[in-house]
Structures are given as structure tokens and as C-alpha cells.
Scaffold this motif. Structure first.
Motif, PDB file in Angstrom:
ATOM      1  N   GLN A   1       1.876   3.116 -10.972  1.00 22.36           N
ATOM      2  CA  GLN A   1       1.239   3.574 -12.274  1.00 22.36           C
ATOM      3  C   GLN A   1       0.862   2.308 -12.977  1.00 22.36           C
ATOM      4  OE1 GLN A   1       4.380   5.364 -11.256  1.00 22.36           O
ATOM      5  NE2 GLN A   1       2.910   6.841 -10.424  1.00 22.36           N
TER       6      GLN A   1
ATOM      7  N   HIS B   1     -13.509  -0.471 -10.472  1.00 23.34           N
ATOM      8  CA  HIS B   1     -12.604   0.617 -10.745  1.00 23.34           C
ATOM      9  C   HIS B   1     -12.675   0.956 -12.288  1.00 23.34           C
ATOM     10  CE1 HIS B   1     -10.732   0.605  -6.819  1.00 23.34           C
ATOM     11  NE2 HIS B   1     -10.984  -0.814  -6.471  1.00 23.34           N
TER      12      HIS B   1
ATOM     13  N   PHE C   1      -5.091  -1.917  -2.182  1.00 18.81           N
ATOM     14  CA  PHE C   1      -4.198  -1.923  -3.271  1.00 18.81           C
ATOM     15  C   PHE C   1      -4.642  -1.339  -4.546  1.00 18.81           C
ATOM     16  CE2 PHE C   1      -1.508  -3.910  -6.583  1.00 18.81           C
ATOM     17  CZ  PHE C   1      -0.297  -3.168  -6.510  1.00 18.81           C
TER      18      PHE C   1
ATOM     19  N   LEU D   1       0.795  -1.139  -0.058  1.00 14.38           N
ATOM     20  CA  LEU D   1       0.029  -0.025  -0.128  1.00 14.38           C
ATOM     21  C   LEU D   1       0.916   1.148   0.095  1.00 14.38           C
ATOM     22  CD1 LEU D   1      -2.895  -0.888   2.191  1.00 14.38           C
ATOM     23  CD2 LEU D   1      -2.621  -1.100  -0.028  1.00 14.38           C
ATOM     24  N   TRP D   2       2.043   1.053   0.162  1.00 13.27           N
ATOM     25  CA  TRP D   2       3.180   2.202   0.133  1.00 13.27           C
ATOM     26  C   TRP D   2       3.551   2.672  -1.317  1.00 13.27           C
ATOM     27  CZ3 TRP D   2       3.569   4.924   4.479  1.00 13.27           C
ATOM     28  CH2 TRP D   2       3.397   4.166   5.668  1.00 13.27           C
ATOM     29  N   TYR D   3       3.278   1.998  -2.329  1.00  9.02           N
ATOM     30  CA  TYR D   3       3.900   2.113  -3.412  1.00  9.02           C
ATOM     31  C   TYR D   3       3.344   3.152  -4.636  1.00  9.02           C
ATOM     32  CZ  TYR D   3       6.522  -2.214  -2.031  1.00  9.02           C
ATOM     33  OH  TYR D   3       7.228  -3.196  -1.392  1.00  9.02           O
ATOM     34  N   LYS D   4       1.909   3.136  -4.443  1.00 11.80           N
ATOM     35  CA  LYS D   4       1.225   3.969  -5.282  1.00 11.80           C
ATOM     36  C   LYS D   4       1.873   3.744  -6.753  1.00 11.80           C
ATOM     37  CE  LYS D   4      -0.226   5.822  -1.290  1.00 11.80           C
ATOM     38  NZ  LYS D   4      -1.295   5.575  -0.898  1.00 11.80           N
TER      39      LYS D   4
ATOM     40  N   GLN E   1      -7.229   0.510  -4.922  1.00  6.77           N
ATOM     41  CA  GLN E   1      -7.418   2.052  -4.638  1.00  6.77           C
ATOM     42  C   GLN E   1      -6.094   2.880  -4.724  1.00  6.77           C
ATOM     43  OE1 GLN E   1      -9.707   2.150  -1.171  1.00  6.77           O
ATOM     44  NE2 GLN E   1     -11.468   0.715  -1.705  1.00  6.77           N
ATOM     45  N   SER E   2      -5.159   2.220  -4.529  1.00  7.33           N
ATOM     46  CA  SER E   2      -3.772   2.820  -4.461  1.00  7.33           C
ATOM     47  C   SER E   2      -3.172   3.218  -5.592  1.00  7.33           C
ATOM     48  CB  SER E   2      -2.939   2.019  -3.436  1.00  7.33           C
ATOM     49  OG  SER E   2      -2.361   1.124  -4.088  1.00  7.33           O
ATOM     50  N   ILE E   3      -3.719   2.496  -7.080  1.00  3.58           N
ATOM     51  CA  ILE E   3      -3.136   2.761  -8.014  1.00  3.58           C
ATOM     52  C   ILE E   3      -3.282   4.242  -8.770  1.00  3.58           C
ATOM     53  CG2 ILE E   3      -3.076   2.122 -10.328  1.00  3.58           C
ATOM     54  CD1 ILE E   3      -4.009  -0.879  -9.401  1.00  3.58           C
ATOM     55  N   ASP E   4      -2.501   4.950  -9.284  1.00  2.00           N
ATOM     56  CA  ASP E   4      -2.727   6.317  -9.530  1.00  2.00           C
ATOM     57  C   ASP E   4      -4.064   6.189 -10.391  1.00  2.00           C
ATOM     58  OD1 ASP E   4      -0.626   7.758  -8.411  1.00  2.00           O
ATOM     59  OD2 ASP E   4       0.459   8.230 -10.245  1.00  2.00           O
TER      60      ASP E   4
END
Length: 332
Positions: A61, A115, A89, A56-59, A91-94
Motif C-alpha cells: 500500500q 502512474h 514493481f 513483486l510478491w508484496y503488493k 504496477q504491483s502497488i495497490d
């Protein structure tokens, strides 16, 4: 696969992965010059005091998820809790980023539908054939001989190909690069082999991984007897409530062996499990269960492989057995 292809095609990239790969001196490299960073995601907790998944820290693309199979029961006590981490996870994608996922996974199917803000790219499996012990994949009328095998590897190949295309690598260049890919250490690693027998060493420990790895070896060598051995070593695999997840995991093996060390169970402060618990959980006829490393070693060292394969699977070390020496013994 991605690291190997990017290196072969001359891309500059940063990376962080958990397995050792031939051609890389270190498995972490960070710089200010690269436009690409390939990180291996991990749903396990960030630290003992931060129980959020590391991924969840990676964000990202571009995100590739190969499947969701409940694991880490010590952190995620219910399957629904575990599955939810992959929704977080996504949700964390750009926004506008790519979500690449294995299309046959029902959890990922649901996440993908939720999504629309992402570029959703499903994949299945690269079509491959086997001739003379080689794996062949075709592209534009040309056949590429690869060293990998097994349905899970062909699925991963399809996912990695989609990522590579997102990064500007053509399918033909991808497959050309993959011809010399030998896999990661302890991922169907060949310890020793001769004309009619091989000894494989694999990190597989979770039920889905054990099932996929056993099936891969049997599918590639259907004419050979397969002796598959797995060590239960993780919190999940040694948890009495989680054990039933292993039902049928070794069904493709002709002979199946499970090893666990009661001292490891006690060290992890888990409820005691018995050989009967393991036998009932795996539900496999003829299953052998060992709890003594010396007896396991004695049994395996007594094997003389002829038209057979030995598959060793563990995230531990089989109570200190020297697997390289063992491989030499059984093929001697």
C-alpha cells in the motif's frame, strides 16, 4: 530507519529486512496482531527456478524506492531489463497506494509520471548541518543531533520520513526517535576510532553504493586522509562487461584500493579478469589492485592511521581478513 522509529514511538508492526539493526533480536517478525508490515524490497530473483524479482510478491500500500542503479548482471543482462523491474514493481502497488521515490532519479521520474492512479510523493534530501562532528537537523525551531551522515543517508532520511508520516508519525517524533539511531550493521559501521582516525566497515559493492559511501565519509571528515578499499565479490562486480560501471566510483578517496580473488571469479564460472581490466575500469590515478588476500592484509596492517580514515567495503570477507583485528592494528 523506519523500524527504529516505529519501535521508538511504540507502534506494533511486523517486519522483514536484510540487515542487522541494534535493538532487534531477529530481522523477521510476523504476527496476526499488527496493522503494519515493513518489508525490505529486493529486485533479485525469487529463487533459482523463479527469476521474477522478490519485491513483486508484496503488493504494498506504501512503496518507497530510493533509486535505480543497474546491478545483478547475471539476472538482468541489460540496463533496460533491470530498470523495467521497477516499473513492474510500481504496477504491483495497490491502486490508490503511495509511491514515494527519490526525485533526482531519472528512471523513477519516468515511472512516477506513468502512474496517475497512485499517490505519488517525491522527495529530495533532508537539510542537515554539521557542528563539532554532529549532524544536526532542524524542525520547528528545534535542532536534533543525529549519528548518521552522508548525502545518501539524508536522502534516505527524507524518504523514511514520508513513509512515517503516511503511518501517522509526526516529523518531530520521527526526528526525536532518530537521535539514537546508530545505523544498520555494515552500513558505515565504525569498527574502531580514536580522536583523529576511524575505521569504517560497509556492505557497499555496487558502483552507486561505493560512490555514495566513499563520498559520505570524505564529506563528513574533509580534513582527514581517506583510504578506501573495496572488494569485488558479486557476479556483477566481477563481470568484465560490468566493470566499466565503476568508473569514478572512488574519486572522492585520497587513496583507493581494489581487491578481487581470482578463485572467486573461477568459482562463479566467469571470464577471467586482470588487474589491468580493473585499473582501466575504475580509471583512478594511483589505484592499487590486489588479488592476494595475504598481501592485501600486509599492506593494510602496515598502515598507521593519523588524521586519517580507513573505509572497508565488501559484500564478501576480503579472503578471510579479520576486519576487527585489522581495525585495532591500524589505530594502534
Amino acid at each position: 530507519m523506519l523500524l527504529h522509529v516505529l519501535k521508538q514511538t511504540g507502534r506494533k508492526f511486523d517486519f522483514m529486512v536484510g540487515a542487522n539493526i541494534k535493538g532487534f533480536d531477529t530481522m523477521v517478525e510476523l504476527s496476526d496482531e499488527s496493522g503494519i508490515a515493513v518489508f525490505e524490497g529486493d529486485e533479485y530473483l525469487s529463487s533459482p527456478i523463479d527469476r521474477r524479482p522478490k519485491f513483486l510478491w508484496y503488493k504494498p500500500q506504501i512503496a518507497l524506492v530510493t533509486g535505480v542503479a543497474w546491478d545483478h548482471i547475471n539476472v538482468f543482462p541489460a540496463e533496460e531489463v533491470y530498470n523495467h523491474q521497477f516499473e513492474l514493481f510500481a504496477q504491483s502497488i495497490d491502486p490508490g497506494g503511495s509511491f514515494i521515490y527519490y526525485q533526482q532519479d531519472p528512471v523513477l521520474q519516468t515511472i512516477a509520471k506513468e502512474h496517475p492512479e497512485l499517490n505519488v510523493l517525491p522527495y529530495n534530501e533532508v537539510e542537515a548541518s554539521s557542528e563539532g562532528g554532529e549532524t544536526l537537523v532542524a524542525c520547528d525551531g528545534e535542532k536534533f543531533a543525529l549519528k548518521i551522515f552522508g548525502h545518501h543517508n539524508f536522502q534516505n532520511l527524507a524518504g523514511a520520513l514520508l513513509v512515517a508520516k503516511e503511518l501517522g508519525v509526526s516529523e518531530k517524533d520521527f526526528l526525536k526517535s532518530m537521535r539514537c539511531f546508530e545505523g544498520a550493521a555494515r552500513r558505515l559501521q565504525i569498527l574502531s576510532e580514536k580522536e583523529d582516525a576511524s575505521v569504517f566497515y560497509d556492505f557497499a559493492h555496487a558502483p552507486s553504493k561505493v560512490k555514495a559511501t566513499v563520498a559520505a565519509v570524505k564529506d563528513q571528515f574533509p580534513q582527514r586522509n581517506l583510504l578506501a578499499v573495496v572488494e569485488l565479490h558479486t557476479f556483477s562486480s566481477l563481470n568484465r562487461e560490468f566493470l566499466p560501471q565503476y568508473k569514478g566510483a572512488m574519486a572522492a578517496a585520497d587513496e583507493a584500493v581494489v581487491f578481487f580473488n581470482p578463485e572467486v571469479v573461477a568459482h562463479k564460472k566467469l571470464e577471467e579478469i586482470t588487474t589491468t581490466d580493473v585499473e582501466q575500469a575504475f580509471a583512478q590515478k594511483g589505484l592499487k589492485v590486489f588479488t592476494d588476500g595475504d598481501k592485501l592484509h600486509q599492506f593494510l596492517a602496515g598502515q598507521r592511521l593519523k588524521n586519517s580514515n580507513l573505509l572497508l567495503m565488501t559484500s564478501g570477507n576480503f579472503a578471510g581478513i579479520d576486519v576487527n583485528a585489522l581495525a585495532g592494528e591500524v589505530l594502534g
